[in-house]
Design a protein around this motif. Structure first.
Motif, PDB file in Angstrom:
ATOM      1  N   LEU A   1       0.826  -1.208   0.000  1.00 48.24           N
ATOM      2  CA  LEU A   1       0.000   0.000   0.000  1.00 48.24           C
ATOM      3  C   LEU A   1       0.862   1.260   0.000  1.00 48.24           C
ATOM      4  N   ARG A   2       1.944   1.234   0.736  1.00 49.19           N
ATOM      5  CA  ARG A   2       2.789   2.419   0.854  1.00 49.19           C
ATOM      6  C   ARG A   2       3.584   2.714  -0.422  1.00 49.19           C
ATOM      7  N   THR A   3       3.696   1.727  -1.322  1.00 47.98           N
ATOM      8  CA  THR A   3       4.396   1.992  -2.580  1.00 47.98           C
ATOM      9  C   THR A   3       3.513   2.706  -3.597  1.00 47.98           C
ATOM     10  N   CYS A   4       2.194   2.641  -3.424  1.00 49.28           N
ATOM     11  CA  CYS A   4       1.272   3.273  -4.377  1.00 49.28           C
ATOM     12  C   CYS A   4       1.245   4.782  -4.157  1.00 49.28           C
ATOM     13  N   VAL A   5       1.480   5.545  -5.240  1.00 49.41           N
ATOM     14  CA  VAL A   5       1.451   7.008  -5.149  1.00 49.41           C
ATOM     15  C   VAL A   5       0.149   7.574  -5.702  1.00 49.41           C
ATOM     16  N   HIS A   6      -0.806   6.693  -6.018  1.00 45.29           N
ATOM     17  CA  HIS A   6      -2.153   7.100  -6.454  1.00 45.29           C
ATOM     18  C   HIS A   6      -2.124   7.918  -7.744  1.00 45.29           C
ATOM     19  N   CYS A   7      -1.158   7.610  -8.644  1.00 47.51           N
ATOM     20  CA  CYS A   7      -1.019   8.411  -9.867  1.00 47.51           C
ATOM     21  C   CYS A   7      -2.100   8.117 -10.898  1.00 47.51           C
ATOM     22  N   GLY A   8      -2.608   6.886 -10.918  1.00 46.28           N
ATOM     23  CA  GLY A   8      -3.673   6.540 -11.846  1.00 46.28           C
ATOM     24  C   GLY A   8      -3.215   6.070 -13.209  1.00 46.28           C
ATOM     25  N   PHE A   9      -1.893   5.959 -13.435  1.00 53.18           N
ATOM     26  CA  PHE A   9      -1.427   5.447 -14.726  1.00 53.18           C
ATOM     27  C   PHE A   9      -1.998   4.056 -15.005  1.00 53.18           C
ATOM     28  N   CYS A  10      -2.213   3.295 -13.936  1.00 54.88           N
ATOM     29  CA  CYS A  10      -2.711   1.928 -14.076  1.00 54.88           C
ATOM     30  C   CYS A  10      -4.077   1.857 -14.747  1.00 54.88           C
TER      31      CYS A  10
ATOM     32  N   GLY B   1     -11.017  -0.028 -11.387  1.00 52.66           N
ATOM     33  CA  GLY B   1      -9.642   0.085 -11.851  1.00 52.66           C
ATOM     34  C   GLY B   1      -8.706  -0.212 -10.692  1.00 52.66           C
ATOM     35  N   PRO B   2      -7.424  -0.413 -10.971  1.00 54.10           N
ATOM     36  CA  PRO B   2      -6.487  -0.785  -9.897  1.00 54.10           C
ATOM     37  C   PRO B   2      -6.390   0.251  -8.789  1.00 54.10           C
ATOM     38  N   ARG B   3      -6.343   1.526  -9.144  1.00 55.78           N
ATOM     39  CA  ARG B   3      -6.218   2.561  -8.109  1.00 55.78           C
ATOM     40  C   ARG B   3      -7.399   2.526  -7.154  1.00 55.78           C
ATOM     41  N   GLY B   4      -8.595   2.381  -7.697  1.00 55.68           N
ATOM     42  CA  GLY B   4      -9.783   2.325  -6.851  1.00 55.68           C
ATOM     43  C   GLY B   4      -9.823   1.074  -6.001  1.00 55.68           C
ATOM     44  N   ARG B   5      -9.409  -0.042  -6.586  1.00 53.66           N
ATOM     45  CA  ARG B   5      -9.401  -1.295  -5.812  1.00 53.66           C
ATOM     46  C   ARG B   5      -8.362  -1.238  -4.690  1.00 53.66           C
TER      47      ARG B   5
END
Length: 405
Positions: free
Chosen positions: A22-31, A47-51
């Motif tokens: 969780l801490r590696t995700c920067v919530h950029c949304g490229f996924c 999408g991945p960010r939302g999940r």
């Protein structure tokens, strides 16, 4: 991403791993740009960010609902987002952790439970599965269309396997559904490897890789299958087998993950790591061999579907295409080759509508270059794409074996 796990979540076996991911995700949304379900549904939570955000909420102690479960269920586990992610988020492991917590909190309806239990009982059992496929083909006209299209249009019988023994030896996972749906795939593999001076040692005690159980949230059952396979393979590994060859990229991706999934098992951790290190997709074996010795001749025009488990999980995108080109096959261009076909293990049965949409989109892309045959590297993708009833779909090694001279 900042997160504070609840006291309950902190006691989970994989709590530290979940928090680290969780801490590696920067919530950029490229996924989201490469997520098949986000492209179809346009919902942030699909999408991945939302999940990831949903899983974060669950692990922080927020209320869990059937809606949370639905959004996680809709994920294909294609791992396209992992290929796209600039931060290297280990999404598929976080998803497995989150799904287990959500399923513990939200009981599934009876119909869903029966479907999942039925899949776990039938799919990993090759004898039962093959029998049911044969019965289904015999009574195909009486079956509902939704079930009939799951059966192969043509079953290519297995050719005889070589009996000659070479100094070089490999093991091969026979698989669960492949012997029933495409029995010649593994036979063709042994014949091609034989031409290259490599023998396949059969290990009948090795069974299902464990992915079906694991991804239907019977994770311990899946890991027990992994342990049984390790035990079955170990004597041959100790006696010098150079690789464990996988002809289904979905199985290969899971077996390559044994080392991670069993890293905390005091009995199996080291053995699992060794098995994962020895596991090779078929293309990893062939690409390093002198392929000119095969004497392949073919003027077939092929389109190659690269399964998600090959390109995103195993990072082998382009490898099969390179081998087929070296062998002289004529490959057509395939637009949007990074997108999932919708098979995704049992997804075509648990999420049939989304799966069908993805299949049809993928077939349109694959047929855009007007190939005579579509080839792939995973039995699930092969059967799913072929169910469209359009251009025939086969495993690529069968076309190679048929072109041997």
């Amino acid at each position: 991403m900042q997160t504070t796990l609840s006291e309950h979540a902190k006691r989970l076996p994989r709590a530290e791993e979940a928090e680290s991911i969780l801490r590696t995700c920067v919530h950029c949304g490229f996924c989201n740009a490469t997520c098949p379900t986000y492209q179809l549904l346009g919902d942030e939570l699909d999408g991945p960010r939302g999940r990831i955000y949903l899983i974060k909420q669950v692990l922080e102690g927020h209320h869990v609902t059937e809606k949370t479960q639905l959004h996680l269920d809709r994920c294909l586990s294609c791992r396209n987002c992992e290929t796209t992610c600039p931060s290297g988020v280990d999404y598929h492991n976080l998803l497995d952790i989150g799904r287990a917590v959500v399923d513990d909190a939200v009981p599934r309806p009876l119909g869903e439970r029966l479907l999942r239990q039925g899949l776990r009982a039938v799919v990993p059992n090759p004898t039962l599965f093959k029998t049911l496929v044969q019965l289904g083909q015999a009574f195909r006209p009486l079956l509902p269309e939704s079930l009939a299209i799951k059966l192969p249009r043509v079953v290519h019988p297995a050719k005889a396997r070589p009996t000659q023994q070479h100094a070089r030896r490999v093991l091969m996972l026979e698989g669960c559904v492949q012997p029933g749906l495409s029995p010649n795939t593994n036979a063709a593999t042994t014949r091609v490897l034989d031409r290259l001076g490599i023998s396949v040692t059969p290990i009948s005690q090795a069974g299902c890789c464990g992915a079906v159980d694991y991804h239907l949230n019977a994770q311990e059952a899946g890991l027990n299958r992994a342990r049984r396979n390790i035990d079955a393979w170990w004597p041959s590994i100790e006696s010098g087998a150079e690789a464990i060859v996988q002809t289904a990229s979905g199985c290969g991706a899971f077996v390559k993950d044994y080392g991670h999934l069993l890293k905390d098992d005091p009995v199996y951790a080291a053995k699992a790591q060794r098995v994962s290190a020895l596991t090779r997709d078929l293309v990893e074996v062939l690409r390093d061999e002198p392929l000119e010795k095969l004497g392949v001749e073919s003027d077939l025009r092929l389109a190659f579907h690269c399964p998600c488990t090959l390109q995103h999980a195993q990072k082998l995108g382009g490898a099969v295409e390179s081998v087929l080109t070296r062998l002289g096959f004529n490959l057509t261009a395939v637009p949007d080759g990074h997108l999932c076909c919708g098979s995704a293990g049992t997804y075509s049965l648990t999420q049939p509508e989304l799966s069908r949409q993805l299949r049809d989109n993928k077939m349109n892309a694959l047929e855009s270059g007007k190939p005579q045959v579509i080839v792939t590297a995973n039995i699930g993708c092969q059967t799913h794409l072929d169910s469209a009833g359009r251009t025939p779909v086969r495993h690529w090694i069968e076309l190679v074996e048929e072109a041997l001279h």
